[in-house]
Design a protein around this motif. Sequence first.
Motif, PDB file in Angstrom:
ATOM      1  N   LEU A  51      -3.333   3.513   7.905  1.00  0.00           N
ATOM      2  CA  LEU A  51      -4.238   3.136   6.815  1.00  0.00           C
ATOM      3  C   LEU A  51      -5.489   2.441   7.350  1.00  0.00           C
ATOM      4  O   LEU A  51      -6.605   2.685   6.870  1.00  0.00           O
ATOM      5  N   ARG A  56      -5.035   8.785  -8.635  1.00  0.00           N
ATOM      6  CA  ARG A  56      -5.213   9.432  -7.329  1.00  0.00           C
ATOM      7  C   ARG A  56      -6.346  10.442  -7.344  1.00  0.00           C
ATOM      8  O   ARG A  56      -6.948  10.735  -6.308  1.00  0.00           O
ATOM      9  N   THR A  74       0.837  -1.206   0.000  1.00  0.00           N
ATOM     10  CA  THR A  74       0.000   0.000   0.000  1.00  0.00           C
ATOM     11  C   THR A  74       0.868   1.251   0.000  1.00  0.00           C
ATOM     12  O   THR A  74       0.770   2.110   0.869  1.00  0.00           O
ATOM     13  N   LEU A 103      -7.008   1.487  -3.230  1.00  0.00           N
ATOM     14  CA  LEU A 103      -7.849   1.285  -2.050  1.00  0.00           C
ATOM     15  C   LEU A 103      -8.862   2.410  -1.897  1.00  0.00           C
ATOM     16  O   LEU A 103     -10.071   2.163  -1.752  1.00  0.00           O
ATOM     17  N   SER A 104      -8.395   3.640  -1.954  1.00  0.00           N
ATOM     18  CA  SER A 104      -9.304   4.776  -1.775  1.00  0.00           C
ATOM     19  C   SER A 104     -10.299   4.864  -2.922  1.00  0.00           C
ATOM     20  O   SER A 104     -11.479   5.193  -2.720  1.00  0.00           O
ATOM     21  N   GLU A 145      -2.467   2.496  -2.152  1.00  0.00           N
ATOM     22  CA  GLU A 145      -3.429   3.324  -1.436  1.00  0.00           C
ATOM     23  C   GLU A 145      -4.395   3.999  -2.399  1.00  0.00           C
ATOM     24  O   GLU A 145      -5.587   4.170  -2.092  1.00  0.00           O
ATOM     25  N   THR A 146      -3.909   4.380  -3.577  1.00  0.00           N
ATOM     26  CA  THR A 146      -4.781   4.989  -4.589  1.00  0.00           C
ATOM     27  C   THR A 146      -5.906   4.036  -4.976  1.00  0.00           C
ATOM     28  O   THR A 146      -7.082   4.423  -5.054  1.00  0.00           O
ATOM     29  N   TYR A 156      -9.095   4.142   6.558  1.00  0.00           N
ATOM     30  CA  TYR A 156     -10.009   3.525   5.596  1.00  0.00           C
ATOM     31  C   TYR A 156     -10.910   2.444   6.204  1.00  0.00           C
ATOM     32  O   TYR A 156     -11.822   1.959   5.527  1.00  0.00           O
ATOM     33  N   GLU A 177       0.967  -4.354   4.612  1.00  0.00           N
ATOM     34  CA  GLU A 177       1.867  -3.201   4.694  1.00  0.00           C
ATOM     35  C   GLU A 177       2.992  -3.529   5.671  1.00  0.00           C
ATOM     36  O   GLU A 177       2.735  -3.912   6.819  1.00  0.00           O
ATOM     37  N   ARG A 200       2.553   2.919   9.294  1.00  0.00           N
ATOM     38  CA  ARG A 200       1.699   3.202   8.129  1.00  0.00           C
ATOM     39  C   ARG A 200       0.509   2.252   8.098  1.00  0.00           C
ATOM     40  O   ARG A 200      -0.609   2.662   7.766  1.00  0.00           O
TER      41      ARG A 200
END
Length: 268
Positions: A43, A122, A9, A17-18, A14-15, A47, A34, A39
């Motif tokens: 996260l 993103r 991630t 995931l979001s 992370e992009t 989230y 991760e 971190r």
Amino acid sequence: MGTMAIFGTGVMGETLLSGLLRAGRDAAEIVITERNPQRAEALAERYGVRVLGNVAAARLADTLVLVVKPQDMMGLVEEIRDHVVAGNTVVSIAAGITTERLESILPEGSSVVRVMPNTAARVDQGMSAIAAGRHCTEQHLAEAERLLSSCGRVVRLEEKHLDAVTALSGSGPAYFFYVVEAMIEAGVVLGLPRATSTELVVQTMYGAATMLRETGTHPTVLREEVSSPGGTTVAALRQLDDHKVRAAFVTAVEAAAARSRQLASGQV
């Protein structure tokens, strides 16, 4: 849709995931891995997803999304291979790593989809290409397509084209930012405050990209509309041609594609 595990991630992990969560995917259906404990904790709190180790995530997941650096990919696949089962979709997001190479380590018959996204995901404006491995069905491809569609556009291509995609759209944002940096600096050299130069350039680029996308007009036509005979734009474009900027861009993209092929052959 089953459980999805995102292995790694960093920025792209992370992009994705979001983007999935913004698109309505239930956080309870997603787990992440991760290595950095701080971190991982951040996260999970941000989230609302579970953080597991690689093996635990692989055991649980129906779709395994591998978002690690190319040099780390083989180690990850070796670690989880015994926990990939028939029916799983393995989505690989790593420049230069072929589906054939992954299939050679994973259990026979594993369904691998190779993906090349870019960082514009993103802001939900990503451009991704997906290619099917030997054992992929329409269902596996559709799952990968849903994943990437959560944060941009997706095209399906034969895998032989993915080195070019990596060089063009995968690395493309960096070329764009490079040009923006140069234009902002030029504005400063001409006496503009840096903040003003930045606003002028960014909005100009955004407007020009929007024109391309919404009008469907060929870029040559749009360029010629701005290029009055004997005018300022023609004077600038002549300098770019004299310095072989167009040729330099072609050479740069070719170099990126060559590096993608090197990664595919195991040259780190």
